[in-house]
Design a protein around this motif. Structure first.
Motif, PDB file in Angstrom:
ATOM      1  N   THR A  89      -9.346   1.980  15.313  1.00 58.38           N
ATOM      2  CA  THR A  89      -9.017   2.171  13.915  1.00 58.38           C
ATOM      3  C   THR A  89      -7.966   1.162  13.508  1.00 58.38           C
ATOM      4  O   THR A  89      -7.141   0.761  14.328  1.00 58.38           O
ATOM      5  CB  THR A  89      -8.455   3.587  13.679  1.00 58.38           C
ATOM      6  N   PRO A  90      -7.985   0.703  12.252  1.00 56.66           N
ATOM      7  CA  PRO A  90      -6.931  -0.212  11.818  1.00 56.66           C
ATOM      8  C   PRO A  90      -5.569   0.450  11.951  1.00 56.66           C
ATOM      9  O   PRO A  90      -5.429   1.658  11.754  1.00 56.66           O
ATOM     10  CB  PRO A  90      -7.267  -0.482  10.357  1.00 56.66           C
ATOM     11  N   GLN A  91      -4.574  -0.327  12.318  1.00 52.22           N
ATOM     12  CA  GLN A  91      -3.215   0.182  12.435  1.00 52.22           C
ATOM     13  C   GLN A  91      -2.314  -0.566  11.474  1.00 52.22           C
ATOM     14  O   GLN A  91      -2.599  -1.694  11.103  1.00 52.22           O
ATOM     15  CB  GLN A  91      -2.698   0.001  13.852  1.00 52.22           C
ATOM     16  N   THR A  92      -1.216   0.066  11.100  1.00 51.36           N
ATOM     17  CA  THR A  92      -0.238  -0.625  10.272  1.00 51.36           C
ATOM     18  C   THR A  92       0.513  -1.610  11.137  1.00 51.36           C
ATOM     19  O   THR A  92       0.431  -1.564  12.363  1.00 51.36           O
ATOM     20  CB  THR A  92       0.753   0.384   9.642  1.00 51.36           C
ATOM     21  N   GLU A 116      -0.391   4.770  13.269  1.00 57.56           N
ATOM     22  CA  GLU A 116      -1.707   4.993  12.668  1.00 57.56           C
ATOM     23  C   GLU A 116      -1.537   5.144  11.162  1.00 57.56           C
ATOM     24  O   GLU A 116      -0.534   5.666  10.682  1.00 57.56           O
ATOM     25  CB  GLU A 116      -2.345   6.265  13.231  1.00 57.56           C
ATOM     26  N   PRO A 117      -2.511   4.684  10.369  1.00 58.27           N
ATOM     27  CA  PRO A 117      -2.414   4.856   8.922  1.00 58.27           C
ATOM     28  C   PRO A 117      -2.500   6.333   8.548  1.00 58.27           C
ATOM     29  O   PRO A 117      -3.100   7.125   9.266  1.00 58.27           O
ATOM     30  CB  PRO A 117      -3.607   4.074   8.386  1.00 58.27           C
ATOM     31  N   PRO A 131      -9.086   5.765   8.433  1.00 60.43           N
ATOM     32  CA  PRO A 131      -9.354   4.330   8.332  1.00 60.43           C
ATOM     33  C   PRO A 131     -10.713   4.058   7.710  1.00 60.43           C
ATOM     34  O   PRO A 131     -11.662   4.810   7.892  1.00 60.43           O
ATOM     35  CB  PRO A 131      -9.318   3.856   9.780  1.00 60.43           C
ATOM     36  N   GLY A 141     -10.825  -4.231   5.984  1.00 52.90           N
ATOM     37  CA  GLY A 141      -9.508  -4.486   6.569  1.00 52.90           C
ATOM     38  C   GLY A 141      -8.529  -4.836   5.468  1.00 52.90           C
ATOM     39  O   GLY A 141      -8.649  -5.883   4.839  1.00 52.90           O
ATOM     40  N   LYS A 142      -7.579  -3.964   5.204  1.00 48.58           N
ATOM     41  CA  LYS A 142      -6.627  -4.206   4.124  1.00 48.58           C
ATOM     42  C   LYS A 142      -5.395  -4.933   4.642  1.00 48.58           C
ATOM     43  O   LYS A 142      -4.998  -4.757   5.791  1.00 48.58           O
ATOM     44  CB  LYS A 142      -6.235  -2.886   3.468  1.00 48.58           C
ATOM     45  N   THR A 147      -2.638  -4.448   7.889  1.00 53.64           N
ATOM     46  CA  THR A 147      -3.188  -3.686   9.008  1.00 53.64           C
ATOM     47  C   THR A 147      -3.631  -4.635  10.118  1.00 53.64           C
ATOM     48  O   THR A 147      -3.725  -5.839   9.929  1.00 53.64           O
ATOM     49  CB  THR A 147      -4.398  -2.832   8.574  1.00 53.64           C
ATOM     50  N   ILE A 159      -6.852  -5.038  12.826  1.00 50.61           N
ATOM     51  CA  ILE A 159      -8.188  -4.558  13.160  1.00 50.61           C
ATOM     52  C   ILE A 159      -8.552  -5.097  14.539  1.00 50.61           C
ATOM     53  O   ILE A 159      -7.968  -6.063  15.012  1.00 50.61           O
ATOM     54  CB  ILE A 159      -9.236  -4.988  12.104  1.00 50.61           C
ATOM     55  N   HIS A 167      -6.876  -7.797  18.867  1.00 49.93           N
ATOM     56  CA  HIS A 167      -6.280  -7.137  17.705  1.00 49.93           C
ATOM     57  C   HIS A 167      -5.928  -8.244  16.721  1.00 49.93           C
ATOM     58  O   HIS A 167      -5.175  -9.164  17.055  1.00 49.93           O
ATOM     59  CB  HIS A 167      -5.047  -6.332  18.093  1.00 49.93           C
TER      60      HIS A 167
END
Length: 186
Positions: A95-98, A103-104, A108, A142-143, A146, A148, A163
């Motif tokens: 999952t995308p992380q900040t 974790e967001p 995600p 993917g914002k 973050t 990915i 990553h």
């Protein structure tokens, strides 16, 4: 008859001796395996990864706030035979992380990579993404801010899982964004 030196010559000789001694002592402080210059340093925002003779350098995504972006990197073949970039896909389990590793808060979004096509990696040559011809490799979901996880597959080299940071599309722009606050700078 004894040789006598004037006091200024004695002071200069003492200062020169002290300078040499101090420079040797300071040089010895940084001349070990823990010296800062012996530690790896990556001056770019992107990720570096290697698989055999294939090196991926400065892998990153430039995206807008909606999560639509392009993949950027340099892929270098340092080997003696051709290889082929076969595919790039988002790791479905990741999952995308900040940026801080947390974790967001929201679930995600699904990250997808599009327009990926096989590309030949000639020996001793570099492939730049986005490619100079054809459509760029797109990344959706993917914002900015973050990380990915992408997996790059090759015909011969082992896959690379990395990553990858997602940055804003105007990241390299020296001008302020249009929607930036109108506050003055002091």
């Amino acid at each position: 008859m004894p040789i006598t030196l004037p006091p200024s010559a004695v002071r200069r000789a003492a200062a020169a001796g002290a300078t040499v001694t101090l420079s040797l002592a300071l040089a010895a402080c940084g001349a070990n395996f823990n010296a800062q210059t012996m530690k790896p340093y990556q001056p770019a925002e992107g990720t570096n990864a290697t698989s055999g003779s294939i090196a991926v350098r400065n892998l990153l995504v430039l995206a807008d706030e909606d999560g639509s972006g392009e993949l950027h990197a340099a892929v270098v073949n340092t080997g003696k035979t051709d290889d082929t970039l076969v595919g790039i896909a988002s790791d479905p389990a990741a999952t995308p992380q900040t940026g801080d590793g947390a974790e967001p808060a929201a679930p995600p979004a699904t990250v997808t990579v599009g327009n990926v096509r096989p590309m030949t990696l000639a020996p001793g040559a570099s492939l730049t993404l986005p490619p100079t011809s054809g459509k760029p490799f797109t990344v959706t979901g993917g914002k900015p801010g973050t990380m990915i996880t992408l997996t790059i597959t090759f015909a011969k080299a082992a896959p690379i899982t990395a990553h990858v940071p997602v940055l804003t599309t105007d990241h390299f722009s020296p001008t302020p964004r249009d929607d930036a606050p109108a506050e003055g700078h002091g």
